[in-house]
Write an enzyme that holds these catalytic residues in place. Structure first.
Site, mmCIF file in Angstrom:
data_model
loop_
_atom_site.group_PDB
_atom_site.id
_atom_site.type_symbol
_atom_site.label_atom_id
_atom_site.label_comp_id
_atom_site.label_asym_id
_atom_site.label_seq_id
_atom_site.Cartn_x
_atom_site.Cartn_y
_atom_site.Cartn_z
ATOM 1 C CG ASP A 18 -13.114 15.944 -4.734
ATOM 2 O OD1 ASP A 18 -14.340 16.953 -4.833
ATOM 3 O OD2 ASP A 18 -12.118 16.472 -4.422
ATOM 4 N NE ARG B 22 -0.264 1.935 12.906
ATOM 5 C CZ ARG B 22 -1.059 2.328 13.534
ATOM 6 N NH1 ARG B 22 -0.996 3.546 13.972
ATOM 7 N NH2 ARG B 22 -2.438 2.258 12.927
ATOM 8 C CE LYS C 123 -2.150 2.957 3.136
ATOM 9 N NZ LYS C 123 -2.998 3.421 4.137
ATOM 10 C CB THR D 102 -10.362 -0.520 10.798
ATOM 11 O OG1 THR D 102 -9.264 0.144 10.190
ATOM 12 C CG2 THR D 102 -11.143 -1.496 9.758
ATOM 13 C CG ASP E 293 -5.618 3.364 1.423
ATOM 14 O OD1 ASP E 293 -6.699 3.730 1.040
ATOM 15 O OD2 ASP E 293 -5.607 3.080 2.656
ATOM 16 C CE LYS F 153 -8.246 5.048 4.460
ATOM 17 N NZ LYS F 153 -6.992 4.945 4.078
#
Ligand code: C5P
Length: 235
Positions: A63, A205, A31, A113, A58, A60
């Site tokens: 618009d 992470r 990603k 999430t 990614d 997102k």
């Protein structure tokens, strides 16, 4: 079969390259998200492709229809494999984006999430995560999204709600047992997600900040393989 997408949420091409080298041969999908893309744009996409990886951009997108669609067209020029849109952008935005041809896969974000039950009360006092996720996933399916991005905790709900649809699932919010949650709220372990048959897990992470990212990735792969032996054996 569930694939891992490693979220390269770092601030430099050097750190990105180090991760790509460390993870070579373990993970194919990466990603490139808001941090890395804002900092380095096309260079970050090129770096993944140079290492033979596939790119999930990614961004997102959220618009007006024409702006989102034009961004999808530019993503196609970058040669990325998938790009994300916020399904809250609505049906017209999604349709405009889906009409771009050729285009990368469009993956629709339902509810982040990192959001919990109280957070969604911004929509209405009675708003509930499961029903929001359900409505947004349906909107995504109807509008031409290629996969639904949600918490793995919502996959069963969606499979039950839409048993006749061959919906694909991309699930962030993945944490091994006892791992730090960071800012994630609606989480599941890699093994549980694999057992549910999600198509991709997005995990950042726990891999990128591990002392040994390669070992962290291999441990997650092993956990997934142990959890879903049948589907992995089909490879
Ligand atoms: O570090 P961590 O494993 O929490 O990273 C999860 C990745 O998935 C982040 O890059 C985040 O932007 C992304 N993501 C998410 N929730 C969504 C959509 C994407 O956490 N609904």
């Amino acid at each position: 079969m569930t694939l891992i997408i490693a979220a390269l949420d770092v601030d430099s091409i050097k750190k990105q390259e180090d991760l790509l080298k460390a993870l070579h041969g373990t993970i194919v999908w990466y990603k490139v998200g808001l941090q890395l893309f804002t900092a380095h744009g096309k260079r970050a996409v090129d770096a993944v492709q140079r290492h033979g990886g596939k790119v999930f951009l990614d961004l997102k997108l959220h618009d007006i229809p024409q702006t989102a669609a034009r961004a999808v067209r530019e993503a196609q020029k970058l040669g990325v494999d998938a790009v994300s849109l916020h399904l809250l952008g609505g049906a017209a935005m999604l349709r405009a984006a889906a009409e771009i041809m050729p285009r990368p896969k469009l993956w629709g974000v339902t509810v982040l999430t990192s959001m919990g039950p109280k957070d969604v009360r911004i929509f209405s006092a009675s708003a509930k995560i499961p029903s929001l996720v359900k409505s947004l996933a349906k909107l995504g399916w109807v509008g031409g999204a290629d996969a639904t991005i949600c918490s793995p905790r919502e996959v069963v709900l969606l499979k039950k709600a839409f048993p006749h649809l061959d919906m694909k699932f991309v699930t962030p919010g993945i944490r091994s047992k006892d791992a730090a949650l960071d800012d994630q709220r609606r989480v599941m372990t890699p093994g549980e997600a694999a057992r549910l048959g999600v198509d991709f897990i997005v995990i950042g992470r726990p891999i990128t900040q591990a002392a040994d990212p390669r070992k962290a990735a291999l441990d997650i792969l092993a956990e997934m393989k142990a959890a879903a032996p049948r589907s992995l054996d089909k490879e």
